[in-house]
Design an enzyme around this catalytic site. Structure first.
Site, short mmCIF file in Angstrom:
data_model
loop_
_atom_site.label_atom_id
_atom_site.label_comp_id
_atom_site.label_asym_id
_atom_site.label_seq_id
_atom_site.Cartn_x
_atom_site.Cartn_y
_atom_site.Cartn_z
N GLY A 1 -51.76 -51.52 0.98
CA GLY A 1 -51.62 -51.56 2.42
C GLY A 1 -52.25 -52.38 3.01
N PRO B 1 -47.81 -53.26 11.52
CA PRO B 1 -46.44 -53.47 12.19
C PRO B 1 -46.63 -54.55 13.15
CG PRO B 1 -46.34 -51.01 12.16
CD PRO B 1 -47.69 -51.56 11.64
N GLY C 1 -18.52 -71.44 -4.20
CA GLY C 1 -17.55 -71.32 -3.12
C GLY C 1 -17.44 -69.92 -2.64
N GLU D 1 -46.47 -62.47 1.33
CA GLU D 1 -47.53 -62.89 0.70
C GLU D 1 -48.02 -64.24 1.19
OE1 GLU D 1 -49.03 -61.57 -2.34
OE2 GLU D 1 -47.58 -59.99 -2.41
#
Lengths: 252, 391, 305
Positions: free
Chosen positions: B133, B137, B342, B366
């Site tokens: 972590g 935000p 395609g 990263e």
């Protein structure tokens, strides 16, 4: 109990085979692998070792590059590695069988596992031939084997169908496609394999006098080109197509 | 068709036998257990748990770390593992990158002996999943201004704040969380079940769909005192983790590019238009040869970087260049491959659009492509261009 | 030249490859002795034209299959060049006969000339090997690769009783596994597409598959359209990639995704009512017909093999 497994390095079954100058061009082979039926043999050899204890010896006969498959076998758990260094051109089936039989004798193994045939020569002579030389009971077309008391129980395809058979030592099992695929190694196994020594043996080390091959290779050639696609009108053409499948394509 | 790994300059011949065996092991895993399941996993938006188990069984998690039940492989081997995993899917490689480089590595490098002995064996075996972590935000490229705070309450720490874009968050047992303690960034080990800690999954991604992405929310989250990482203070902590993860990505992106190239080559050889395979047309050949060129360059770049990494002669800017370049070309190759396919290219019968969508994330996470440019710009000029306030 | 043939038997009958063995032996100038293990098919063998004599090898060991015991009992009866079929079991017996007699062995010959020059496929047919055996040897031959010798012979039959210790004890004979073969492993595959009209019509494919030992596959269109056709039968881009010796596509138009999974099959037969279906572009043998007409004919023809 010592368990021996016979392994052969062959061009990977997905590799392109090219012929030049009347010989299969080994230099052009993009990838060499353990022959697929041998992988089944190795897996069941590992299971026998885990089930009943003992030492698992992996044996190959072939040129220098073949030691790679011994390291691969060590990575999944083979205890010792024997490489009969020999350029197999110029050897007939008995030369190869005698070398392998001598190497097995040297290990003292009483049970041998191998593939029913190698993916290069597609012959299927080595396992039974080695069993015969050693006086071992031979069980072919095996899909499963396990220990039972002092002997073994195996599943095999026989001319009369699938059978569960029991055999006692000494014996040899030649594997068809089996119930369990060869296990994947892990990092620990790979790192241990690096440290494991390969015992290199020459025919002389094994006390085998190499008689000249009684079969001489004349040439390799590319298979005949397939005829261009043919289209037939209506269901009445089915017998024609089936006979072509049998006689032209030789696939049924 | 069996996978034909493009290696035009035979760069893999420079690997050790052990590294090649590791490569073949992971490649076999991807062929037999990842590719048959990946499209369904993406449709369902799940990371199949059996992949975690098998990554643990193979022993590739935390590949370059030594001791404490970790594999102890070379950084080169770690790169090869990332490349093979990402040939399957970037989400799978992300799982391994986060587990090894972002969660195990900080514990291994900055943790106490007790922490290492307690966490690392379980994480190397795959029993415990880790997450990392750092991003919040409102603070992505600029983690130094993070809001998440830790407060020393005497017998414990109190954590408050939120992290976002956290791979593995919801499924993790262990989170390495970076928070400011008295204004200094420190690492904390948060465990699943800690009071005041939740990790809701972020839904609705068009990319990395077979990977779990989460928020980490800390509301008066109580952390025992022995869960702070004692060995590091400041941004050096998270950045050393990121260097390793970015290094892995520089290899991983090649795997995705190789998969796209392989599919495009196969497709163009079998797709007939105007009576001929489209591979026989110059515009298609131009695309394929460009892919070959870029993949070959990326392979040489990654291999040389791996040698510097193993020799310890690298600087972070070396990694920035490789991450930026290799992801960039992989994304462009995925787009060109999609084009060659395609209309079929948009179907999940072919891997190209999945890789393309994945690589959009990889380009951003990263260290975004642009941030790596700025890192190199600073290296060249000596002038940082991240902020307007010149120092 | 002295040639001994170990007859191929199935149950209580002589297998047709035995006449092909005789044909092959005669083509290299032999007047073969045919040994019938367990005495099976001796009378029939004696009527194959070109056979010198028939030896009915009786012995307890032939009551079950132990290749080593068979080889020990048979090898004293063999002289010169020893030939057998290249079926899995005969290869096994012949390899041990060769080892006992200390002669080299060449398996799975598809061509034979006097000399003895032997041709055989290697690398699963990706190359052909020609070699020359300088003396007595063992040779197994591939079924249907040689012209069978006709009937009308009248060779003498002698009976020998020769047995050997049996080391393989049959514990249990198991009914032929009724489980379906997997397409990824089968050597022959018969696949249906949406052109089959209804999943219940796949029963016609299973019927044929059972006759030739094939696996039944399906196109993605069939799998997606019908819940009764499981995904593990799917051949193609997102299904399985297969490379059997023979792939029979029935009611499959041949979308590029399907072709990707089966085009490396050695031989491809396509049955489709639309003569312009793309599947015909990869087919070695195309049959423009409805499956309703073609499949019964195919079943009957395969049944005759």
């Amino acid at each position: 109990m010592t368990i021996a497994v016979l392994l052969k390095q062959v061009p990977d079954t997905t590799a392109k085979i090219t012929v030049s100058g009347g010989r299969v061009d080994e230099g052009a082979v993009s990838k060499w692998s353990m022959s697929p039926y041998d992988e089944y043999a190795l897996e069941y050899a590992l299971q026998l070792k885990e089930g009943g204890g003992g030492d698992l010896v992996a044996i190959t006969c072939g040129p220098a590059r073949a030691s790679k498959i011994l390291t691969d076998a060590a990575a999944v758990g083979a205890d010792s590695l024997v490489h009969i260094v020999s350029d197999d051109s110029g050897m007939d089936s008995s030369n190869v069988q005698n070398l392998l039989a001598s190497a097995i004798r040297k290990t003292g193994a009483e049970v041998v596992l191998c593939g029913k045939q190698a993916a290069d020569t597609n012959s299927g002579s080595t396992g039974p031939g080695v069993a015969s030389i050693l006086g071992f009971t031979c069980v072919g077309m095996v899909s499963e084997v396990s220990m039972e008391g002092d002997g073994f129980v195996a599943m095999r395809t026989s001319p009369s169908g699938n059978e569960k058979v029991s055999v006692s030592k000494p014996c040899l099992f030649a594997f068809d496609k089996a119930a369990t695929e060869m296990r994947r190694p892990n990092v620990r196994g790979i790192m241990m394999a690096k440290k494991k020594a390969v015992e290199s043996l020459t025919p002389a080390d094994l006390g085998v006098t190499m008689e000249g091959s009684r079969v001489s290779l004349e040439s390799h050639s590319a298979p005949a080109e397939k005829p261009p696609g043919q289209k037939f009108e209506g269901a009445a053409s089915v017998p024609t197509v089936v006979s072509k499948l049998r006689d032209e394509a030789n696939v049924i | 068709m069996p996978y034909d790994a493009l290696d035009f300059y035979d760069v893999d011949s420079l690997l050790t036998e052990e590294e090649r065996m590791v490569r073949d092991m992971v490649r076999d895993f991807v062929d037999n257990e990842v590719l048959p399941k990946i499209e369904q996993a993406c449709r369902d938006g799940v990371f199949p748990d059996e992949w975690r188990v098998e990554l643990g069984n193979m022993g590739v998690l935390g590949a370059p770390l030594k001791g404490y039940g970790c594999p102890g492989l070379s950084y080169t081997a770690y790169g090869v593992i990332c490349r093979e995993l990402e040939r399957g899917d970037s989400g799978l490689r992300s799982f391994a990158s986060v587990q090894g480089s972002l969660a195990m590595y900080p514990i291994w490098d900055f943790g106490s002996e007790e922490q290492k002995n307690y966490y690392l064996p379980k994480m190397a075996s795959g029993e415990w999943i880790g997450c990392f972590g750092l991003t919040e935000p409102d603070y992505g490229s600029n983690p130094g201004d993070m809001i998440t705070r830790a407060e020393d309450m005497g017998d414990h720490y109190l954590l408050n704040g939120a992290k976002m874009w956290i791979t593995n968050g919801t499924i993790a047992q262990v989170a390495v969380v970076w928070a400011k303690l008295d204004g200094v960034i420190r690492g904390f080990i948060v465990e699943d079940g800690d009071e005041g800690f939740t990790a809701p999954e972020m839904k609705g991604k068009h990319s990395l769909k077979a990977s779990v992405t989460s928020e980490l929310v800390f509301q008066d989250c109580k952390i025992p005192k022995d869960r702070i990482l004692p060995g590091v203070k400041g941004l050096r902590g998270p950045f050393s983790c990121l260097n390793n993860a970015r290094y892995g990505i520089s290899w991983g992106a090649i795997g995705a590019a190789q998969a796209c190239f392989d599919s495009a080559k196969e497709y163009s050889l079998s797709r007939i238009q105007f009576d001929h395979p489209i591979a026989s047309y110059q515009l298609v050949q131009n695309k394929l040869s460009w892919m070959l060129r870029e993949i070959t360059k990326a392979q040489l770049l990654a291999y040389h970087l791996s040698q510097k990494k193993d020799a310890g002669t690298w600087i972070p800017e070396h990694i920035s260049l490789a991450k930026m370049n290799n992801v960039d070309i992989a994304l462009e190759i995925a787009r060109a491959a999609r084009d060659i396919h395609g209309a079929n290219g948009i179907l999940d019968e072919y891997p190209v659009m999945r890789h393309m969508a994945n690589l959009e994330s990889v380009k951003t996470y990263e260290g975004t492509h642009d941030i790596h440019n700025l890192i190199l710009g600073r290296h060249i000029t000596g002038i940082q261009a991240f902020t307007r306030t010149l120092e | 030249m002295e040639v001994t043939i170990i007859a191929e038997t199935t149950g209580n009958e002589l297998h047709p490859v035995t006449a092909q063995l005789v044909g092959a032996a005669c083509s290299i100038g032999g007047t073969p002795t045919v040994i019938c293990p367990g005495g099976v098919g001796a009378t029939e063998a004696s009527s194959i034209s070109g056979v010198g004599k028939v030896v009915s090898a009786e012995g307890e060991c032939f009551g079950s299959f132990d290749s080593g015991a068979w080889a020990s009992a048979l090898s004293p009866l063999c002289e010169g060049v020893v030939m057998a079929s290249s079926s899995a079991h005969s290869r096994e017996v012949l390899a041990q006969v060769a080892a006992i007699r200390n002669i080299p062995i060449i398996q799975d010959a598809t061509g034979l000339e006097s000399g003895i020059r032997v041709t055989r496929p290697i690398y699963s047919g990706k190359a052909i090997e020609t070699s020359v055996a300088s003396g007595p040897c063992a040779i197994s031959i591939r079924q249907n690769a040689f012209e069978a010798s006709g009937s009308g012979g009248n060779a003498d039959i002698s009976t020998v009783n020769n047995t050997s210790d049996v080391g393989v004890a049959v514990r249990e004979a198991l009914a032929k596994a009724s489980e379906r073969l997997d397409v990824a492993e089968a050597d022959i595959i018969i696949s249906g597409g949406r052109g089959m009209g209804d999943p219940s019509n796949f029963s016609h494919l299973y019927e044929i598959a059972d006759i030739v030992g094939a696996a039944v596959g399906a196109s993605r269109a069939a799998v997606d359209t019908w819940d009764d056709i499981p995904h593990d039968m799917q051949v193609g881009q997102t299904g399985k990639t297969v490379n059997p010796s023979l792939y029979i596509a029935v009611g499959i138009s041949g979308a590029i995704q399907h072709l990707a999974g089966m085009r490396s099959s050695k031989y491809i037969v396509a049955i489709n009512k639309d003569p312009d279906a793309p599947i015909f572009s990869v087919a070695d043998y195309g049959i423009v017909s409805t499956w309703e007409e073609a499949l019964p004919a195919l079943r009957d023809e395969f049944g005759k093999l």
